[in-house]
Design an enzyme around this catalytic site. Structure first.
Site, mmCIF file in Angstrom:
data_model
loop_
_atom_site.group_PDB
_atom_site.id
_atom_site.type_symbol
_atom_site.label_atom_id
_atom_site.label_comp_id
_atom_site.label_asym_id
_atom_site.label_seq_id
_atom_site.Cartn_x
_atom_site.Cartn_y
_atom_site.Cartn_z
ATOM 1 N N LYS A 95 32.107 34.716 32.094
ATOM 2 C CA LYS A 95 31.598 35.646 31.091
ATOM 3 C C LYS A 95 32.284 35.420 29.747
ATOM 4 O O LYS A 95 31.628 35.360 28.695
ATOM 5 C CB LYS A 95 31.812 37.089 31.553
ATOM 6 C CG LYS A 95 30.947 37.512 32.737
ATOM 7 C CD LYS A 95 31.186 38.979 33.071
ATOM 8 C CE LYS A 95 30.294 39.433 34.217
ATOM 9 N NZ LYS A 95 30.473 40.873 34.528
ATOM 10 N N ASP A 102 27.184 43.784 30.680
ATOM 11 C CA ASP A 102 27.274 43.787 32.135
ATOM 12 C C ASP A 102 26.063 44.560 32.675
ATOM 13 O O ASP A 102 25.361 45.236 31.912
ATOM 14 C CB ASP A 102 28.588 44.455 32.551
ATOM 15 C CG ASP A 102 28.758 44.527 34.060
ATOM 16 O OD1 ASP A 102 28.379 43.556 34.744
ATOM 17 O OD2 ASP A 102 29.258 45.546 34.562
ATOM 18 N N ARG A 131 25.692 35.940 39.163
ATOM 19 C CA ARG A 131 26.809 35.366 39.916
ATOM 20 C C ARG A 131 27.859 34.767 38.970
ATOM 21 O O ARG A 131 28.391 33.685 39.206
ATOM 22 C CB ARG A 131 26.332 34.316 40.915
ATOM 23 C CG ARG A 131 25.259 34.766 41.881
ATOM 24 C CD ARG A 131 25.611 36.013 42.605
ATOM 25 N NE ARG A 131 26.748 35.864 43.524
ATOM 26 C CZ ARG A 131 27.229 36.855 44.288
ATOM 27 N NH1 ARG A 131 26.692 38.055 44.212
ATOM 28 N NH2 ARG A 131 28.242 36.648 45.084
ATOM 29 N N ASP A 146 31.983 47.912 31.902
ATOM 30 C CA ASP A 146 32.675 49.116 32.374
ATOM 31 C C ASP A 146 33.732 48.840 33.429
ATOM 32 O O ASP A 146 34.411 49.760 33.875
ATOM 33 C CB ASP A 146 31.652 50.101 32.967
ATOM 34 C CG ASP A 146 31.089 49.614 34.298
ATOM 35 O OD1 ASP A 146 30.972 50.412 35.234
ATOM 36 O OD2 ASP A 146 30.777 48.407 34.393
ATOM 37 N N PHE A 152 27.610 39.255 53.864
ATOM 38 C CA PHE A 152 26.802 38.646 52.804
ATOM 39 C C PHE A 152 27.665 37.731 51.949
ATOM 40 O O PHE A 152 28.792 38.057 51.612
ATOM 41 C CB PHE A 152 26.189 39.740 51.931
ATOM 42 C CG PHE A 152 25.414 39.209 50.758
ATOM 43 C CD1 PHE A 152 24.069 38.931 50.884
ATOM 44 C CD2 PHE A 152 26.032 38.985 49.532
ATOM 45 C CE1 PHE A 152 23.349 38.434 49.802
ATOM 46 C CE2 PHE A 152 25.326 38.484 48.456
ATOM 47 C CZ PHE A 152 23.977 38.216 48.595
#
EC number: 7.6.2.1
Length: 940
Positions: free
Chosen positions: A708, A341, A702, A728, A487
């Site tokens: 993942k 990450d 993104r 984490d 955003f």
């Protein structure tokens, strides 16, 4: 919610304070049906209507256990007997109940097998009980009883226990069905007790996902999703039982030994001449030679794994490291892919403002005092500004835009020693500058607002409708917030429309990525070049622009905007179209550069891992520009290395063209977004993975938590290599659980990743020593340990074959009862197990020369491979000898004590030992002479 008190909240001291449920009933209606369906539907949640409360939500409780009370024993036994080694010995042990096949006493077979299973079940029970205790601690919190009711949170910095909508009036909410996407939400809010009825749209801005943190103030909301229907749980995969590659290889080797065992038994029966019931003799030979496949192998390896875990946790150089899965320490020494990450793992998630560029002039950290003096002068001048813009006025406009265009909220802590109800907390707050802190969803925005404070323009207050700035002279400027455009990953920008209280001027401010803003701002000849310069320095860039609006322009925009937000179909597209009507010919004010501080020693750690032959992929949910900057600043991608940014693709044809363009690049790092990755994997999975695996580094931005985990599984499936995932946060749990080896970091995002991982560390730099020293040693030691145990079994089986041959191929045992059990356990256990203390090079050398990681021992025959004698190894030798001597006293029927005490016995044993060991020592010497191992030069 991560069922939601996620395991990571388990040590929070704030979990049980000031969290109360109002006694308001509600209903969750699935598609108009009375019964709860087996899969999630959209629902209508009613407030203040107890008579409509018919449906039930999933229980809001954590469950990270692998088994329950009914499945524990069957599940553990299945995990053990799916290995050929254990299944083989189960069959052999059962065969001793057949009189014709009985070789010796039952305990000679059942005792070792029972010991192995007892140790395994006990270890799994301890691990399962620990998981149960962690779950129970979380589920015992006050908010574990949430069903579907109003929820009141008072303290800031408090994690949200379930997915909620934010509003403060009685009504009902219609919400879409639970889904994986954490970046979107669609729903409506209706209030029926007003005239006329109120209908408003709900979007992602109105939600608080489970485990998010309340930045400031008080939150009132209604629970929409609980338990397994929360976003975080839906994006988390179920934990699986991980099996190390060493165990799989030993399982295959066991099968090969079984074939050798069958072949040897067939040879003995053939030489016997197939006399009498030869098939019974064949089976008896299989039992006699069964020590070729040693049952003690599993015991020794499991005890070795426990020893490795203890060594890792006791290493003072990596304090705080916890081994949560004791079955796979050898995996740390066989990794090929490391998937990491970004935020909180490679970086500290703490931003520092570094650069302000106005087009003609640039300001860095050493010239910020000039900006401060310009701001002071701007607000000290009472005259109207000049028509021609000076540098001072341009700086003033840029700083004011940065101070206004954000989603930051100033927070003031309560005075020390003051406690009480939330209703009085505001009275107890200290509004001094020293007591002010800033909270926002993005650390970039906090860094920008902190910088404007440092140069003289301070954000002192903010609510839903206004914000206040304090000038260097102490005057308060009030601005009314008319609209906010947050955003999004699609727009790559955020905007705000404010009205100046003193002048009544309406201004539209916008900031965003250069790729999005370059077509919005007026023509200029410096933006693209300066963005490139800052990106090469590893800075995260934001382009800031503004546009002045008349009252008529704004009123026209507001009516069209509100109408678009109430649309049921294509709401996002219609809203975006209205906002884009304002985003034309905006005035470019400045370009900012912010640095995301890296974790300690990230650069040397990544370089060490690359030198060890480990390929590193960075998977992040952050935007492309940010991910690219961090990849450069962390030296994941070297400064001289080219980067291929995979263009956004939506169709098969576009993906085909872009893959062909990428194929022509060589030694090039790849940067790709999650959406484009999804398209490529849909149509060209094999081709894409093949190309990506050739890259020195890959950055996926993104990425959702599910993506993942999917990437991890793709690498495992297509390459067959061992993968490691490190993160984490809660969004990394799926990736960590899917990898062959999962490492969690205890960070600012809580303990969710740490508790779900196989290994927990406190800093990213510790992964270097964890892999190069402990991983490498664990694998080498277990490989040698496995080989020695097999060698021990081959010795006794060879002796049995010679004994049977001498006595006319009779299928009778060489040793009886306890001697066979003792040989495999107490007589030889200590010297063999002492191999867990062996090391070929010192830890400092392993860290200095990470290339040694690539040159690990393979599972080949090894003899006399002790490289460093530990004093405990010598103790183990004497312990073994002592056990043998002590057994002479109570096993008189097995030993000829009179012969053992003679000189003849001593010289015969010595001669046999020399004949057995001398050739092996000679072979070892010749091998080291003509083909020395890689570490020999370092130890000379």
């Amino acid at each position: 919610m991560h069922i939601l008190k996620s395991v990571y909240l388990c040590q929070s001291k704030e979990l049980s304070v000031n969290i109360r449920s109002k006694h308001l009933a509600c209903q969750c209606r699935y598609g108009g049906k009375k019964k709860q369906p087996c899969f999630p539907y959209a629902r209508t949640v009613w407030l203040g209507c107890p008579e409509k409360c018919e449906e039930k939500y999933p229980k809001n409780a954590i469950k990270n256990q692998k088994y329950n009370i009914f499945t524990f024993i069957p599940g553990v036994l299945y995990e053990q007997f799916k290995f050929f080694l254990n299944l083989y010995f189960l069959v052999v042990s059962c065969s001793q109940f057949v009189p014709a096949l009985k070789i010796g006493y039952l305990y000679t077979y059942w005792a070792p097998l029972g010991f192995v299973l007892t140790v395994t079940v006990a270890r799994e029970a301890v691990d399962e009980y620990r998981r149960y205790k962690r779950d129970k601690e979380m589920n015992s919190q006050l908010y574990s009883k949430i069903i579907c009711t109003f929820f009141f949170l008072s303290p800031q910095n408090q994690r949200i226990p379930s997915d909620m909508d934010l509003f403060s009036i009685n009504a009902y909410v219609y919400a879409q069905k639970p889904q994986l996407d954490i970046h979107s939400f669609e729903g409506t809010f209706t209030r029926e007790d007003s005239d006329p009825a109120v209908h408003e749209s709900l979007s992602i801005e109105n939600t608080l996902w489970a485990s998010t943190v309340v930045a400031s103030g008080t939150v009132i909301g209604v629970v929409i999703y609980t338990g397994k229907e929360t976003r975080s749980v839906m994006n988390t995969s179920n934990p699986k039982n991980k099996v190390g590659l060493l165990d799989l290889e030993l399982n295959q080797l066991t099968k090969a030994l079984f074939l050798a065992l069958v072949a040897l038994s067939v040879v003995m029966v053939t030489l016997q001449g197939f006399v009498g019931p030869w098939y019974r003799n064949l089976f008896r030979f299989l039992l006699l030679f069964s020590y070729i496949i040693p049952i003690s192998l599993r015991v020794n390896l499991d005890m070795g794994k426990a020893a490795y875990g203890w060594m890792i946790m006791k290493d003072d150089n990596i304090p705080g490291t916890v081994v949560r899965t004791s079955t796979i320490p050898e995996e740390l020494g066989r990794l090929v892919y490391l998937l990491t990450d970004k935020t909180g793992t490679l970086t500290q998630n703490e931003m520092i403002f570094k650069r302000l560029h106005l087009g003609t002039v640039s300001y860095g950290t050493d010239t910020m005092d000039e900006i401060q003096s310009h701001i002071i002068n701007s607000y000290s001048q009472s005259s109207a500004p000049k028509v021609r813009k000076s540098v001072s006025s341009r700086i003033h406009e840029a700083v004011k835009a940065i101070a206004l265009c954000h989603n930051v909220t100033p927070v003031y802590e309560s005075r020390a020693g003051v406690s009480g109800e939330t209703e009085y907390a505001e009275v107890d707050q200290d509004f001094s500058d020293e007591n002010r802190a800033y909270q926002a969803s993005s650390p970039d925005e906090v860094a920008l607002v902190q910088w404007t404070e440092s140069v003289g323009l301070t954000l002192v207050n903010r609510d839903l409708t206004s914000m206040q700035l304090k000038t260097p002279g102490g005057h308060i400027l009030t601005y009314y917030i008319l609209q906010i455009f947050p955003f999004t990953s699609e727009s790559k920008r955020m905007g705000i429309i404010v009205r100046d209280e003193s002048s009544g001027e309406i201004t539209f401010y916008m900031k965003g990525a250069d790729v999005a803003m370059s077509t919005i701002v007026q023509y200029n000849d410096w933006l693209e070049e300066e963005c490139g310069n800052m990106a090469r320095e590893g800075l995260r860039t934001l382009v800031v622009a503004k546009k002045s609006l008349t009252e008529e322009q704004y009123q026209d925009f507001e009516s069209r905007y509100n109408q678009a937000k109430l649309s049921i179909h294509d709401r996002n597209l219609k809203v975006a179209a209205v906002v884009e009507s304002l985003e034309r010919e905006m005035e470019l004010l400045c370009l900012t550069g912010v640095e995301d501080q890296l974790q300690a020693d990230v650069r040397p750690t990544l370089e060490m891992l690359r030198n060890a032959g480990i390929k590193i992929w960075m998977l992040t949910g952050d935007k492309l520009e940010t991910a690219t900057c961090i990849a450069k600043s962390s030296h994941l991608v070297s400064r001289t290395q080219d980067i291929h940014i995979f263009r956004p693709v939506t169709t098969r044809g576009e993906a085909h063209l872009e893959l062909n363009a990428f194929r022509r690049k060589h030694d090039c790092a790849l940067v790709i977004s999650g959406d484009s990755l999804e398209v490529c994997l849909k149509y060209y999975e094999h081709e894409f993975v093949e190309l990506a695996c050739q890259c020195p580094a890959v950055v996926c931005c993104r990425c959702s938590p599910t993506q993942k985990a999917h990437i991890v599984k793709l690498l495992q499936h297509h390459t067959g290599k061992r993968t490691c995932a490190i993160g984490d946060g809660g969004n990394d749990v799926s990736m960590i659980q899917a990898a062959d080896c999962g490492i969690g970091i205890e960070g600012k995002e809580g303990k969710q990743a740490s508790l779900a991982a196989d290994f927990s560390i406190t800093q990213f730099k510790h992964i270097g020593r964890l892999l190069m020293v402990h991983g490498r040693n664990s694998y080498k030691r277990s490989a040698a340990l496995g080989q020695f145990v097999m060698h021990r079994g081959l010795i006794i089986s060879t002796m049995q074959a010679v004994f049977s041959s001498v006595f006319y191929f009779a299928s009778v045992p060489l040793y009886q009862g306890f001697l066979m059990v003792g040989y495999a356990t107490i007589y030889t256990m200590f010297p063999v197990f002492s191999l867990v203390l062996d090391q070929d090079v010192k830890p400092e050398m392993a860290l200095l020369y990470p290339e040694l990681y690539k040159d690990l021992t393979k599972l080949l025959m090894v003899a006399l491979t002790i490289r460093t004698w530990h004093w405990l190894m010598v103790v183990a030798e004497f312990l073994s000898l002592g056990c043998y001597v002590a057994s002479l006293a109570f096993l008189n029927e097995y030993f000829d004590v009179a012969f053992i005490t003679t000189v003849t016995f001593l010289w015969k044993v010595s001669a046999i030992t020399v004949v057995s060991c001398l050739p092996l020592y000679i072979l070892k010497y010749l091998k080291r002479k003509f083909s020395p191992p890689s570490y020999s030069k370092l130890t000379s």
